[in-house]
Design an enzyme around this catalytic site. Sequence first.
Site, mmCIF file in Angstrom:
data_model
loop_
_atom_site.group_PDB
_atom_site.id
_atom_site.type_symbol
_atom_site.label_atom_id
_atom_site.label_comp_id
_atom_site.label_asym_id
_atom_site.label_seq_id
_atom_site.Cartn_x
_atom_site.Cartn_y
_atom_site.Cartn_z
ATOM 1 N N SER A 104 -65.220 -14.770 95.327
ATOM 2 C CA SER A 104 -66.594 -15.138 95.024
ATOM 3 C C SER A 104 -66.803 -16.645 95.210
ATOM 4 C CB SER A 104 -66.955 -14.649 93.626
ATOM 5 O OG SER A 104 -68.340 -14.701 93.404
ATOM 6 N N ASP A 130 -73.609 -5.734 97.911
ATOM 7 C CA ASP A 130 -73.390 -7.082 97.400
ATOM 8 C C ASP A 130 -74.338 -8.008 98.152
ATOM 9 O OD1 ASP A 130 -72.468 -9.617 96.703
ATOM 10 O OD2 ASP A 130 -70.360 -9.148 97.003
ATOM 11 N N HIS A 188 -70.199 -6.134 94.236
ATOM 12 C CA HIS A 188 -69.496 -7.356 93.885
ATOM 13 C C HIS A 188 -68.719 -7.148 92.580
ATOM 14 C CE1 HIS A 188 -69.113 -11.744 94.497
ATOM 15 N NE2 HIS A 188 -68.950 -11.788 93.175
#
Length: 282
Positions: free
Chosen positions: A124, A221, A251
Site C-alpha cells: 500500500s 481496489d 485492498h
Amino acid sequence: MSGATACESASPLAVRDVMIPGPDGSPEVRVRIFAPEGSANPLPGLVYIHGGGWITGNIEAFDNDCRRIADQARAVVVSVGYRRSPEHRFPAAIEDCYAALEWVTKRAGELRIDPTRLGVGGESAGAGLSACLAILARDRGGPSLSFQYLGVPVLDDTLDHSSAVQFVDTPLLWRNEVRIAWSSYLGDLYGTEDVPPHAAAWRATDLTRLPRTYIYVAEFDPLRDEGLAYAQRLIHAGVHVELRHYPGTFHGAHLFPSAVANRMVADSIDAISRGLHEHATR
C-alpha cells in the site's frame, strides 16, 4: 502481506531495534532488524516500508510480515519506523527511508547482508514509498537495488485512473480515503502540478534503470489501475516486471482467512525470495 494467523518462524530469527542517524537536521530513525540465524554466508537484504496511508501503521503492526519474509525468503529484513503525516508531511517519510537504505548499505558487513542482493518493498503506502525510494536512489546515485516489491501500491496522487474514479464504496479502501491520505501526505502540494516523483512515483517521466519488480493488485481496489499501468510503464522502460492481478479481491484481502489470501501471501514470499536470491547488482 499480513496473514490471518500469527507468523511462527520455522527457524530462529534474531530480532532487535536500533536507532540510526536520520536525515540531516532530523531525528533518529528507529529500525527493526529481522535476521535469520544459522547462515554461514551473507544473506540478501530487504528494506521493508510499512503501510498505513502515511498516517497510521508502524513497525509493530507489520512485525509478522517481516518475520515471515525473513524466515521464508531467507533474507535480513530491516523495517523502517518513518515519520508520518500530517505532523510530518513529504519529504519526511521518504527521507527517513532513504537514510535507512544508506545505513543498511554502509553496515551491510555488520548486518551480514550481501549488498549486491538488496531490495526495497512494502504494501500500500509502503509500496508507494518503496517505488519512490527506488527512483530516489537512482537519481541520487545512491545504493544499488536489485529488487523492489510493490504490493497494492499507492502511486498516483491525481486519482485519475478508472478504478480510483469508480470505486467509492469498496471494502477497506475507497476513493475518498485515498484522497485524504494523499492530501495529508502532500499538504500544499496536493492537487498541483508540482508533485515530484520522489513523492508520487507515477509522476516520474523516466523509469529506466530501476530494479526488477514484483507488483500485485486487487480487482476491487481503487489503486488497481495505477498498479497495472505502472507495471506496463516499467516494462516499456526495459525493467523486468512480474505482475499479478487477483480477481474477486479487494485492498487488504490477504488479511482475511481464505484460499486466495493464502495464495497472495505465498506468491509474494516466492517473488521476494526469487527477486533477492536469484538476481544481483554488479
